[in-house]
Enzyme design. Structure first.
Site, PDB file in Angstrom:
ATOM      1  N   ASP A 255       0.819  -1.213   0.000  1.00 23.11           N
ATOM      2  CA  ASP A 255       0.000   0.000   0.000  1.00 23.11           C
ATOM      3  C   ASP A 255       0.851   1.261   0.000  1.00 23.11           C
ATOM      4  O   ASP A 255       2.060   1.220   0.186  1.00 23.11           O
ATOM      5  CB  ASP A 255      -0.953   0.010   1.212  1.00 23.11           C
ATOM      6  CG  ASP A 255      -0.283  -0.457   2.506  1.00 23.11           C
ATOM      7  OD1 ASP A 255       0.925  -0.203   2.676  1.00 23.11           O
ATOM      8  OD2 ASP A 255      -0.959  -1.080   3.342  1.00 23.11           O
TER       9      ASP A 255
ATOM     10  N   ASN B  44      -7.758  -3.175  14.479  1.00 21.65           N
ATOM     11  CA  ASN B  44      -9.118  -3.520  14.040  1.00 21.65           C
ATOM     12  C   ASN B  44      -9.128  -4.728  13.099  1.00 21.65           C
ATOM     13  O   ASN B  44     -10.148  -5.033  12.492  1.00 21.65           O
ATOM     14  CB  ASN B  44      -9.793  -2.318  13.375  1.00 21.65           C
ATOM     15  CG  ASN B  44      -9.060  -1.831  12.126  1.00 21.65           C
ATOM     16  OD1 ASN B  44      -8.068  -2.423  11.705  1.00 21.65           O
ATOM     17  ND2 ASN B  44      -9.553  -0.754  11.530  1.00 21.65           N
TER      18      ASN B  44
ATOM     19  N   HIS C 254      -7.263  -5.065  10.358  1.00 25.33           N
ATOM     20  CA  HIS C 254      -6.982  -4.815   8.942  1.00 25.33           C
ATOM     21  C   HIS C 254      -5.655  -5.443   8.520  1.00 25.33           C
ATOM     22  O   HIS C 254      -4.745  -5.591   9.330  1.00 25.33           O
ATOM     23  CB  HIS C 254      -7.049  -3.317   8.594  1.00 25.33           C
ATOM     24  CG  HIS C 254      -5.909  -2.470   9.072  1.00 25.33           C
ATOM     25  ND1 HIS C 254      -6.103  -1.314   9.799  1.00 25.33           N
ATOM     26  CD2 HIS C 254      -4.563  -2.562   8.913  1.00 25.33           C
ATOM     27  CE1 HIS C 254      -4.938  -0.758  10.058  1.00 25.33           C
ATOM     28  NE2 HIS C 254      -3.984  -1.498   9.534  1.00 25.33           N
TER      29      HIS C 254
ATOM     30  N   GLU D   5      -9.704  -2.249   5.409  1.00 25.20           N
ATOM     31  CA  GLU D   5     -10.396  -1.982   6.663  1.00 25.20           C
ATOM     32  C   GLU D   5     -11.585  -2.934   6.845  1.00 25.20           C
ATOM     33  O   GLU D   5     -12.053  -3.563   5.887  1.00 25.20           O
ATOM     34  CB  GLU D   5     -10.884  -0.528   6.677  1.00 25.20           C
ATOM     35  CG  GLU D   5      -9.771   0.518   6.571  1.00 25.20           C
ATOM     36  CD  GLU D   5      -9.031   0.766   7.878  1.00 25.20           C
ATOM     37  OE1 GLU D   5      -8.974  -0.140   8.734  1.00 25.20           O
ATOM     38  OE2 GLU D   5      -8.490   1.872   8.048  1.00 25.20           O
TER      39      GLU D   5
END
Length: 234
Positions: A62, A128, A130, A135
């Site tokens: 990313d 979380n 990810h 996400e």
């Protein structure tokens, strides 16, 4: 899913590097690379080794949208600083977060991945759940895409910026389907703040609400965690 418990991040980096060497001996040529604090000890092992990377290809997960490559928080800068300046690869691909046409850039990056299947993918995991910047709620079928970063991710990454307002709100990320196409995946996690995500990933339901849970469906995943990150496992 194989779980290896280590004392600390330093040992975790050594174990991940030993797995890389095994993969290279078996013919791996394309590495999927991650950024952030988690893989730094892995990169240190690589840099301090006598490994020649000049025949290898790297593909990063990313990149932030809108950060110039000379900005020290861009992932392009991070990779040069942590690895590529010391160990040049034959080819190194990152998404272009400054592309005028982000959708065209997404298509270009999918083509890069299609032409260079990933043999060995390094991952971290977000609090979380990810992986990459995929996400919670991201489709498991998603390929490369533009991501609106969640508040929890922006907050977690704000420690690297002068102010939370400076954290980019979007990124381009390799998709979950792209990650799952990798032949081998090595996920690293250290610290108590990752424990809940690790528990969900290892033993929870496979759900898009916790993206990393999809790794239960991959047949060659190694998870390297310290005791703090493993603290909620049975």
């Amino acid at each position: 899913m194989k779980i290896i418990r280590v004392q600390d991040q330093l040992e975790g980096g050594k174990v991940a590097f030993s797995l890389l060497k095994e993969s290279l001996a078996e013919g791996a040529t394309t590495l999927g690379l991650a950024t952030g604090s988690t893989p730094i000890t892995f990169y240190q092992e690589l840099v301090n080794s006598d490994l020649d990377c000049s025949a290898l290809t790297s593909i990063n997960l990313d990149e932030y949208v809108g950060l110039p490559v000379e900005n020290d928080q861009s992932y392009d800068y991070f990779m040069r600083d942590q690895l590529f300046n010391a160990k040049p690869f034959k080819e190194s691909f990152l998404p272009n977060g400054l592309a005028d046409d982000l959708e065209a850039e997404v298509k270009r990056y999918d083509q890069v991945i299609a032409e260079h299947p990933i043999d060995f993918q390094i991952l971290g995991i977000g609090r979380n759940g990810h992986i990459g910047f995929n996400e919670p709620g991201t489709s498991f079928a998603e390929k490369t895409h533009v991501v609106d970063l969640q508040a929890s991710t922006i907050e977690a990454n704000s420690r690297f910026f002068a102010s939370i307002d400076d954290v980019p709100k979007q990124a381009i990320s390799m998709g979950i389907a792209s990650i799952m196409a990798s032949k081998m995946i090595v996920l690293l996690a250290f610290g108590k703040e990752k424990a809940a995500a690790i528990k969900g990933m290892v033993s929870g339901p496979v759900t898009e609400a916790l993206p990393a849970s999809v790794l239960q469906q991959h047949d060659n995943v190694v998870v390297i965690i310290d005791e703090a990150a493993a603290s909620e496992l049975d």
